[in-house]
Design a protein around this motif. Sequence first.
Motif, PDB file in Angstrom:
ATOM      1  N   LEU A 159     -11.995   4.270  -5.970  1.00 24.04           N
ATOM      2  CA  LEU A 159     -12.397   5.648  -5.729  1.00 24.04           C
ATOM      3  C   LEU A 159     -13.187   5.924  -6.986  1.00 24.04           C
ATOM      4  O   LEU A 159     -13.594   7.038  -6.906  1.00 24.04           O
TER       5      LEU A 159
ATOM      6  N   TRP B 263       1.327   4.388  -3.146  1.00 27.40           N
ATOM      7  CA  TRP B 263       1.156   5.793  -2.999  1.00 27.40           C
ATOM      8  C   TRP B 263       2.548   6.645  -3.024  1.00 27.40           C
ATOM      9  O   TRP B 263       2.620   7.970  -3.467  1.00 27.40           O
TER      10      TRP B 263
ATOM     11  N   GLN C  32      -7.367   2.365  -5.632  1.00 27.26           N
ATOM     12  CA  GLN C  32      -8.132   2.229  -4.469  1.00 27.26           C
ATOM     13  C   GLN C  32      -9.893   1.958  -4.459  1.00 27.26           C
ATOM     14  O   GLN C  32     -10.374   2.214  -3.351  1.00 27.26           O
TER      15      GLN C  32
ATOM     16  N   ARG D  90     -12.774  -2.633  -8.224  1.00 29.80           N
ATOM     17  CA  ARG D  90     -12.821  -2.502  -6.653  1.00 29.80           C
ATOM     18  C   ARG D  90     -14.040  -1.863  -6.029  1.00 29.80           C
ATOM     19  O   ARG D  90     -14.627  -2.344  -5.107  1.00 29.80           O
TER      20      ARG D  90
ATOM     21  N   LEU E 148      -4.187   5.883  -9.173  1.00 26.58           N
ATOM     22  CA  LEU E 148      -4.122   5.467  -7.818  1.00 26.58           C
ATOM     23  C   LEU E 148      -5.694   5.567  -7.342  1.00 26.58           C
ATOM     24  O   LEU E 148      -6.026   4.883  -6.538  1.00 26.58           O
ATOM     25  N   MET E 149      -6.376   6.437  -7.867  1.00 24.69           N
ATOM     26  CA  MET E 149      -8.010   6.191  -7.565  1.00 24.69           C
ATOM     27  C   MET E 149      -8.476   5.113  -8.057  1.00 24.69           C
ATOM     28  O   MET E 149      -9.255   4.260  -7.110  1.00 24.69           O
TER      29      MET E 149
ATOM     30  N   SER F  74       0.932  -1.314  -0.071  1.00 22.48           N
ATOM     31  CA  SER F  74       0.055   0.023  -0.144  1.00 22.48           C
ATOM     32  C   SER F  74       0.873   1.267   0.029  1.00 22.48           C
ATOM     33  O   SER F  74       0.571   2.146  -0.592  1.00 22.48           O
TER      34      SER F  74
ATOM     35  N   SER G 197     -13.838   1.315 -11.392  1.00 22.30           N
ATOM     36  CA  SER G 197     -13.131   0.598 -10.912  1.00 22.30           C
ATOM     37  C   SER G 197     -13.417  -0.843 -10.680  1.00 22.30           C
ATOM     38  O   SER G 197     -15.029  -0.689 -10.254  1.00 22.30           O
TER      39      SER G 197
END
Length: 141
Positions: free
Chosen positions: A122, A81, A120, A128, A116-117, A77, A126
């Motif tokens: 977001l 970042w 994650q 996820r 990155l979004m 993680s 995505s």
Amino acid sequence: MIARPLLEQHSPLRVTAWTAAIGGAVLLPSACIAGWTVHGAVRHTLSWVSLGHSVLLVTVGGLVVWYQAVSRAGSASVMLWMLAVPVAAALFAAATGAQPLNWSQGAGCVLVIASLMYAQGLVPFSRRGSRSARDEVVSRG
């Protein structure tokens, strides 16, 4: 992360202190040789203050925060970042007027932030962040 097993047994400050001490011992001979210039040794107070600031606040302070983040969030993680560092540097340079942001840097910033979004979860597209068709069928009954 090589330091991850050490962080399970020791504090981030202790790991940072040992890595800085070992690194300093290895680099000290080279620093002594490189410290001599054509005009002799560097004797400017500002040079020593800058070096002290770089070593203590930036390197040691940054590494303590880094190791705390790794021990809490996990290396995968935290490394994800790390991709934001060049984005922050480019935006900071543009904001301070040190370097204008050109189109390729701007596009790179957008790409990194979007990645990155996405990672994650977001963003709506995505995997996820959205429910799969199978999950929706199961939830409907």
